[in-house]
Write a protein that holds these residues in place. Structure first.
Motif, mmCIF file in Angstrom:
data_model
loop_
_atom_site.group_PDB
_atom_site.id
_atom_site.type_symbol
_atom_site.label_atom_id
_atom_site.label_comp_id
_atom_site.label_asym_id
_atom_site.label_seq_id
_atom_site.Cartn_x
_atom_site.Cartn_y
_atom_site.Cartn_z
ATOM 1 N N THR A 191 -38.146 4.931 -55.144
ATOM 2 C CA THR A 191 -38.727 3.791 -55.838
ATOM 3 C C THR A 191 -39.903 3.219 -55.042
ATOM 4 O OG1 THR A 191 -37.226 2.235 -54.723
ATOM 5 C CG2 THR A 191 -36.482 3.208 -56.802
ATOM 6 N N ARG A 192 -40.757 2.486 -55.722
ATOM 7 C CA ARG A 192 -41.910 1.874 -55.059
ATOM 8 C C ARG A 192 -41.467 0.890 -53.984
ATOM 9 N NH1 ARG A 192 -45.812 -2.020 -58.457
ATOM 10 N NH2 ARG A 192 -43.872 -3.225 -58.389
ATOM 11 N N GLU A 193 -40.383 0.162 -54.271
ATOM 12 C CA GLU A 193 -39.896 -0.812 -53.297
ATOM 13 C C GLU A 193 -39.496 -0.145 -51.983
ATOM 14 O OE1 GLU A 193 -38.992 -0.593 -56.396
ATOM 15 O OE2 GLU A 193 -39.649 -2.491 -57.317
ATOM 16 N N LEU A 194 -38.791 1.002 -52.074
ATOM 17 C CA LEU A 194 -38.376 1.701 -50.866
ATOM 18 C C LEU A 194 -39.580 2.253 -50.111
ATOM 19 C CD1 LEU A 194 -36.095 2.679 -49.088
ATOM 20 C CD2 LEU A 194 -35.872 4.701 -50.533
ATOM 21 N N LYS A 195 -40.581 2.733 -50.846
ATOM 22 C CA LYS A 195 -41.790 3.240 -50.190
ATOM 23 C C LYS A 195 -42.493 2.121 -49.427
ATOM 24 C CE LYS A 195 -42.660 6.888 -53.586
ATOM 25 N NZ LYS A 195 -43.526 7.332 -54.687
ATOM 26 N N ILE A 196 -42.529 0.930 -50.009
ATOM 27 C CA ILE A 196 -43.158 -0.211 -49.341
ATOM 28 C C ILE A 196 -42.405 -0.561 -48.064
ATOM 29 C CG2 ILE A 196 -43.645 -2.681 -49.536
ATOM 30 C CD1 ILE A 196 -44.203 -2.212 -52.499
ATOM 31 N N ILE A 197 -41.069 -0.547 -48.143
ATOM 32 C CA ILE A 197 -40.258 -0.840 -46.961
ATOM 33 C C ILE A 197 -40.524 0.172 -45.860
ATOM 34 C CG2 ILE A 197 -37.889 -0.917 -46.081
ATOM 35 C CD1 ILE A 197 -37.047 -2.083 -48.777
ATOM 36 N N LEU A 198 -40.569 1.464 -46.219
ATOM 37 C CA LEU A 198 -40.830 2.503 -45.230
ATOM 38 C C LEU A 198 -42.217 2.338 -44.606
ATOM 39 C CD1 LEU A 198 -39.348 5.611 -47.096
ATOM 40 C CD2 LEU A 198 -38.375 4.437 -45.121
ATOM 41 N N LEU A 199 -43.202 1.977 -45.430
ATOM 42 C CA LEU A 199 -44.562 1.784 -44.929
ATOM 43 C C LEU A 199 -44.614 0.622 -43.940
ATOM 44 C CD1 LEU A 199 -47.586 2.386 -44.955
ATOM 45 C CD2 LEU A 199 -47.788 0.870 -46.953
ATOM 46 N N ILE A 200 -43.949 -0.484 -44.299
ATOM 47 C CA ILE A 200 -43.959 -1.656 -43.423
ATOM 48 C C ILE A 200 -43.252 -1.354 -42.102
ATOM 49 C CG2 ILE A 200 -43.092 -4.018 -43.166
ATOM 50 C CD1 ILE A 200 -43.559 -4.390 -46.167
ATOM 51 N N CYS A 201 -42.124 -0.632 -42.173
ATOM 52 C CA CYS A 201 -41.409 -0.259 -40.947
ATOM 53 C C CYS A 201 -42.274 0.643 -40.069
ATOM 54 C CB CYS A 201 -40.103 0.445 -41.300
ATOM 55 S SG CYS A 201 -38.836 -0.637 -41.995
ATOM 56 N N SER A 202 -43.023 1.546 -40.698
ATOM 57 C CA SER A 202 -43.910 2.427 -39.933
ATOM 58 C C SER A 202 -45.010 1.628 -39.253
ATOM 59 C CB SER A 202 -44.523 3.491 -40.847
ATOM 60 O OG SER A 202 -43.515 4.282 -41.448
ATOM 61 N N LEU A 203 -45.581 0.679 -39.991
ATOM 62 C CA LEU A 203 -46.621 -0.169 -39.402
ATOM 63 C C LEU A 203 -46.059 -1.016 -38.270
ATOM 64 C CD1 LEU A 203 -48.530 -1.363 -42.607
ATOM 65 C CD2 LEU A 203 -49.270 0.326 -40.924
ATOM 66 N N GLY A 204 -44.787 -1.456 -38.432
ATOM 67 C CA GLY A 204 -44.143 -2.222 -37.366
ATOM 68 C C GLY A 204 -44.007 -1.400 -36.095
ATOM 69 N N SER A 205 -43.664 -0.126 -36.245
ATOM 70 C CA SER A 205 -43.556 0.752 -35.078
ATOM 71 C C SER A 205 -44.911 0.949 -34.414
ATOM 72 C CB SER A 205 -42.982 2.107 -35.501
ATOM 73 O OG SER A 205 -41.704 1.963 -36.070
ATOM 74 N N VAL A 206 -45.948 1.125 -35.228
ATOM 75 C CA VAL A 206 -47.300 1.279 -34.686
ATOM 76 C C VAL A 206 -47.707 0.021 -33.934
ATOM 77 C CG1 VAL A 206 -49.731 1.538 -35.297
ATOM 78 C CG2 VAL A 206 -48.008 2.951 -36.426
ATOM 79 N N LEU A 207 -47.420 -1.136 -34.524
ATOM 80 C CA LEU A 207 -47.796 -2.407 -33.898
ATOM 81 C C LEU A 207 -47.069 -2.607 -32.576
ATOM 82 C CD1 LEU A 207 -49.316 -5.071 -34.032
ATOM 83 C CD2 LEU A 207 -47.391 -6.036 -35.339
ATOM 84 N N GLN A 208 -45.778 -2.247 -32.541
ATOM 85 C CA GLN A 208 -45.038 -2.385 -31.293
ATOM 86 C C GLN A 208 -45.644 -1.510 -30.202
ATOM 87 O OE1 GLN A 208 -40.996 -1.033 -31.392
ATOM 88 N NE2 GLN A 208 -40.470 -1.930 -29.428
ATOM 89 N N GLY A 209 -45.942 -0.263 -30.545
ATOM 90 C CA GLY A 209 -46.559 0.621 -29.566
ATOM 91 C C GLY A 209 -47.911 0.112 -29.113
ATOM 92 N N TRP A 210 -48.694 -0.402 -30.048
ATOM 93 C CA TRP A 210 -50.009 -0.941 -29.700
ATOM 94 C C TRP A 210 -49.866 -2.150 -28.774
ATOM 95 C CZ3 TRP A 210 -52.343 -5.691 -30.438
ATOM 96 C CH2 TRP A 210 -53.712 -5.747 -30.183
ATOM 97 N N THR A 211 -48.900 -3.011 -29.063
ATOM 98 C CA THR A 211 -48.692 -4.194 -28.229
ATOM 99 C C THR A 211 -48.294 -3.805 -26.816
ATOM 100 O OG1 THR A 211 -48.002 -5.460 -30.176
ATOM 101 C CG2 THR A 211 -47.411 -6.355 -28.031
ATOM 102 N N GLN A 212 -47.377 -2.856 -26.693
ATOM 103 C CA GLN A 212 -46.960 -2.413 -25.369
ATOM 104 C C GLN A 212 -48.111 -1.747 -24.622
ATOM 105 O OE1 GLN A 212 -43.615 -0.018 -26.622
ATOM 106 N NE2 GLN A 212 -42.145 -1.572 -25.991
ATOM 107 N N GLY A 213 -48.883 -0.939 -25.339
ATOM 108 C CA GLY A 213 -50.031 -0.298 -24.706
ATOM 109 C C GLY A 213 -51.085 -1.296 -24.273
ATOM 110 N N ALA A 214 -51.270 -2.350 -25.085
ATOM 111 C CA ALA A 214 -52.286 -3.357 -24.771
ATOM 112 C C ALA A 214 -51.949 -4.107 -23.493
ATOM 113 C CB ALA A 214 -52.424 -4.329 -25.944
ATOM 114 N N ILE A 215 -50.680 -4.489 -23.319
ATOM 115 C CA ILE A 215 -50.315 -5.248 -22.123
ATOM 116 C C ILE A 215 -50.395 -4.363 -20.887
ATOM 117 C CG2 ILE A 215 -47.825 -4.845 -22.244
ATOM 118 C CD1 ILE A 215 -49.633 -8.088 -21.179
#
Length: 218
Positions: A99-123
């Motif tokens: 469903t579209r809702e599940l795809k959105i959830i997966l996309l947001i979780c993926s972006l969250g993982s990218v953001l966490q890695g970026w934050t750790q790399g930035a510090i």
């Protein structure tokens, strides 16, 4: 009826599973005992408001051995077309047919993982410059990875780096369950956590001293 003190076969397996076998727990329940155990599970876990016991029993029989369950249901005519379609869809569904809702959830979780890695790399990259910029002068002269810094400044540098993980392990992990299960619920707790993350990111970017950076990372 099996009482809550009676160990089910799969509970016995967990207690005496030296080979660390992972299997369907209901496969170890004899077919004639499935109803008894499912009723006990339904009652012991107060599932009456979630699912009726007959549906739970059918689910138990299905989970134990799908082929036998479907053959008997076909003979009885009690399995509906909607149920059969759901079972077939469960086996054939891919991410593109979800469903579209599940795809959105997966996309947001993926972006969250990218953001966490970026934050750790930035510090980590900022570690080369922020100590001197935020008042740890001995580390500015010698570099944070070199010896020669004043002991209290080395401790301040190390604590500022470690406080995120220390706080998450010592406080956040223990707050998670009460917040999601008792006080707020899962959605509200996730929203509050996201709000804190957003505000703290702005705070870290505007910090003028190492103490401020420490507090915002905390």
């Amino acid at each position: 009826r099996a009482s809550s003190k009676t160990q089910l076969p799969f509970q016995q397996l967990l207690n005496h599973n030296n080979l660390r076998v992972v299997e369907n727990p209901l496969r170890r329940v004899a077919e004639e005992h499935v109803v008894e155990y499912v009723r006990a599970f339904h009652e012991d876990n107060d599932l009456g408001s979630v699912i009726d016991v007959d549906t739970c029993i059918r689910g138990g029989r299905l989970a134990r051995q799908e082929e036998i369950f479907l053959a008997r249901e076909d003979d009885d005519g009690s399995i509906t077309e909607v149920e059969r379609t759901a079972l077939d869809k469960e086996k054939r569904t891919t991410i593109w047919t979800d469903t579209r809702e599940l795809k959105i959830i997966l996309l947001i979780c993926s972006l969250g993982s990218v953001l966490q890695g970026w934050t750790q790399g930035a510090i980590v990259a900022a570690n080369q410059v922020w100590p001197g910029a935020l008042g740890l002068e001995s580390l500015k002269q010698n570099g944070p990875t070199q010896t020669g810094g004043l002991p209290h400044e080395v401790w301040a540098f190390s604590a500022t780096n470690a406080i995120v993980y220390f706080a998450a392990a010592s406080v956040g992990a223990f707050m998670c369950d009460p917040l999601t299960e008792i006080l707020m619920g899962r959605r509200a707790a996730i929203f509050v956590a996201a709000l804190f993350t957003f505000i703290s990111s702005i705070g870290e970017a505007s910090a003028q001293t190492w103490q401020s950076l420490f507090a915002w990372r905390l």
